[in-house]
Write an enzyme that holds these catalytic residues in place. Structure first.
Site, PDB file in Angstrom:
ATOM      1  N   HIS A  77       0.637  -1.190  -0.066  1.00  0.00           N
ATOM      2  CA  HIS A  77      -0.069  -0.016  -0.099  1.00  0.00           C
ATOM      3  C   HIS A  77       0.846   1.349  -0.007  1.00  0.00           C
ATOM      4  O   HIS A  77       0.551   2.338  -0.795  1.00  0.00           O
ATOM      5  CB  HIS A  77      -0.807  -0.036   1.236  1.00  0.00           C
ATOM      6  CG  HIS A  77      -1.610   1.103   1.616  1.00  0.00           C
ATOM      7  ND1 HIS A  77      -2.913   1.532   1.137  1.00  0.00           N
ATOM      8  CD2 HIS A  77      -1.093   2.438   2.226  1.00  0.00           C
ATOM      9  CE1 HIS A  77      -3.232   2.785   1.368  1.00  0.00           C
ATOM     10  NE2 HIS A  77      -2.035   3.343   2.209  1.00  0.00           N
ATOM     11  N   GLU A  78       1.643   1.105   0.931  1.00  0.00           N
ATOM     12  CA  GLU A  78       2.765   2.504   0.818  1.00  0.00           C
ATOM     13  C   GLU A  78       3.388   2.672  -0.261  1.00  0.00           C
ATOM     14  O   GLU A  78       3.583   3.612  -0.691  1.00  0.00           O
ATOM     15  CB  GLU A  78       3.606   2.426   2.068  1.00  0.00           C
ATOM     16  CG  GLU A  78       3.281   2.313   3.466  1.00  0.00           C
ATOM     17  CD  GLU A  78       2.213   3.535   3.689  1.00  0.00           C
ATOM     18  OE1 GLU A  78       2.953   4.716   3.330  1.00  0.00           O
ATOM     19  OE2 GLU A  78       1.412   3.556   4.345  1.00  0.00           O
TER      20      GLU A  78
ATOM     21  N   HIS B 135       1.598   4.534  -2.916  1.00  0.00           N
ATOM     22  CA  HIS B 135       1.613   6.126  -2.980  1.00  0.00           C
ATOM     23  C   HIS B 135       2.929   6.624  -3.741  1.00  0.00           C
ATOM     24  O   HIS B 135       2.874   7.548  -4.282  1.00  0.00           O
ATOM     25  CB  HIS B 135       1.821   6.343  -1.518  1.00  0.00           C
ATOM     26  CG  HIS B 135       0.703   6.392  -0.562  1.00  0.00           C
ATOM     27  ND1 HIS B 135      -0.552   6.977  -1.001  1.00  0.00           N
ATOM     28  CD2 HIS B 135       0.233   5.819   0.664  1.00  0.00           C
ATOM     29  CE1 HIS B 135      -1.411   6.660  -0.080  1.00  0.00           C
ATOM     30  NE2 HIS B 135      -0.796   5.914   0.953  1.00  0.00           N
TER      31      HIS B 135
ATOM     32  N   ASP C  82      -4.601   1.687  -2.058  1.00  0.00           N
ATOM     33  CA  ASP C  82      -5.383   0.247  -1.534  1.00  0.00           C
ATOM     34  C   ASP C  82      -5.387  -0.507  -3.004  1.00  0.00           C
ATOM     35  O   ASP C  82      -5.295  -1.953  -2.883  1.00  0.00           O
ATOM     36  CB  ASP C  82      -6.692   0.372  -1.036  1.00  0.00           C
ATOM     37  CG  ASP C  82      -6.543   0.579   0.584  1.00  0.00           C
ATOM     38  OD1 ASP C  82      -5.180   0.614   0.903  1.00  0.00           O
ATOM     39  OD2 ASP C  82      -7.438   0.787   1.146  1.00  0.00           O
TER      40      ASP C  82
END
Length: 467
Positions: A304-305, A308, A391
């Protein structure tokens, strides 16, 4: 550059009324700041979590969170809301009293008399400004210390999160004050010097300075500041490190260091994040997250990170913040040259006749309070959009990387998010208006619903109960 300055000059002409109209700016600031405070208090007190949710009967939550865990998270959420309600009103009353009784004007005069004892006169505006800000910092910080003590040693302690000792609390407090002097004073001096050097053409130069400062802090904070409070150690070899390094390599993420941070030194809360320059990134994982989640679930959190990073979310947020900052600074000259604004806040005619930059800027920020409240809500909406995208990125990794072994990444992420929320006692469902105003992340319910919807799509309409 000339075109920019001509457009800014035209804008200042439209705002000329600021320096001529007899507006009661003090009443304006008091009214709107209390209005924002009452609205935020309404969200905390008058918009409770719907009673039907207390039984955890939600279809999205019931399969994943036990009723006891759900109830504990709601109790913790209500306790935090009550604390925020009281502390918000206290801080607003303190700020309002400082405005009403002319504390800002008094602090400027006190700063002037203080530096005069050391042979510095009014011409040393930057020196006086630093002392002025220091006085205001103490006046706003010391009275709120009991709130910090209560939050740490009563509220967080009650729910089992506090790991901070009194000695560590005092140590952190003085370190914070020291950093304010060591970093804050030079920054403020340079900030004000740009105004003195560039005059009314300060905008492009100040923007460049602020951007350079932001970028430098990306390097300075994790390498110099954070080690003063937490220990960052290389993540030990093992399954988790192997998984993360493999994932970073397949995504071509420029991973330089992989750290474990001793977050448990102060709290039981968990997190993970990355930082660094475009060509050199560092990943930090809280020791509490490693302890509470399986390696494959931590890998999903990192996926998820990295979403970004893949979508350039930090860069996009930086660009949005620069546009926001530019807009604010473009309006500022009208208030920088507006003696009536200072007179409205009890400054003497002599000071108001030639407004000090720092004073005008602080008052300008107060005037922008209602606008900033609206803009912060818009920024939260943008942040939530980015969270959805991250996500989705994690859920789609199997297709993006042609990696069948990652087909359950969405399920892993759902389990990890649920564990994080349960262990952190995060409120899993709140009033929609409260969430829109305060939350930069979607609620757990919304995220689980989206993950399950994705699984339905990829499984041809059949949901796999893996979360």
């Amino acid at each position: 550059m000339d075109l920019l300055h001509s457009q800014l000059a035209a804008l200042q002409n439209h705002l000329a009324w600021v320096s001529t109209e007899p507006i009661n700016w003090k009443l304006y600031v008091q009214s709107f700041s209390w209005g924002v405070c009452f609205f935020e208090s309404y969200l905390l007190y008058m918009a409770p979590i719907p009673a039907v949710l207390e039984t955890c009967s939600s279809a999205e939550l019931a399969p994943h969170i036990e009723a006891t865990a759900f109830a504990n998270s709601q109790v913790y959420g209500r306790d935090k809301a009550r604390f925020s309600f009281v502390s918000g009103l206290f801080r607003q009353a303190l700020d309002s009293a400082m405005i009403h009784f002319g504390v800002y004007a008094w602090a400027w005069a006190l700063a002037g008399s203080t530096i005069a004892r050391f042979g510095y006169g009014p011409q040393y505006e930057i020196v006086q400004s630093n002392v002025f800000v220091g006085i205001l910092y103490l006046l706003s910080t010391v009275p709120t210390l009991p709130l910090s003590l209560y939050q740490t040693f009563v509220l967080e302690e009650k729910h089992g999160f506090n790991k901070t000792t009194p000695a560590l609390f005092v140590s952190d407090l003085f370190k914070g004050w020291g950093l304010t002097v060591v970093i804050g004073a030079p920054f403020l001096s340079a900030f004000l010097w740009v105004f003195k050097w560039a005059g009314d053409r300060f905008l492009p130069w100040l923007m460049a300075f602020l951007l350079a400062f932001q970028i430098s802090m990306v390097v300075i904070y994790p390498t110099v500041i954070q080690p003063l409070f937490n220990k960052l150690s290389p993540l030990q070899p093992g399954d988790l490190r192997t998984r993360i390094e493999a994932l970073a390599g397949r995504l071509k993420f420029p991973l330089k260091h992989l750290y474990e941070i001793d977050g448990s030194k102060r709290s039981s809360h968990s997190n993970a994040y990355f930082f660094g320059l475009p060509w050199s990134k560092h990943i930090v994982i809280f020791d509490t997250l490693i302890k509470e989640s399986a390696p494959e679930e931590v890998e999903a959190v990192l996926a998820h990170e990295l979403g970004h990073w893949y979508f350039n979310h930090p860069t996009k947020l930086l660009c949005v913040s620069q546009v926001h900052l530019f807009s604010i600074l473009a309006l500022f000259p009208a208030f920088l040259h507006a003696p009536p604004v200072l007179r409205s806040f009890d400054f003497s005619p002599a000071v108001a006749a030639k407004p000090p930059t720092i004073v005008a800027f602080l008052l300008f920020q107060m005037i922008l309070t209602p606008i900033e409240a609206v803009l912060s809500t818009a920024m939260n909406a943008l942040s939530r959009r980015f969270e959805w995208q991250a996500d989705d990125f994690a859920c789609e990794l199997a297709q993006r990387l042609d990696a069948p072994e990652m087909h359950d990444m969405g399920a892993r992420l759902g389990r990890a998010l649920t564990t994080l929320h349960v262990k952190n006692l995060s409120t899993v469902w709140v009033d929609w208006l409260y969430s829109a105003y305060h939350h930069s992340h979607p609620t757990l319910t919304e995220r689980l619903r989206a993950i399950e919807a994705y699984q339905v799509k990829v499984n041809g309409g059949e949901t796999k109960k893996e979360l």
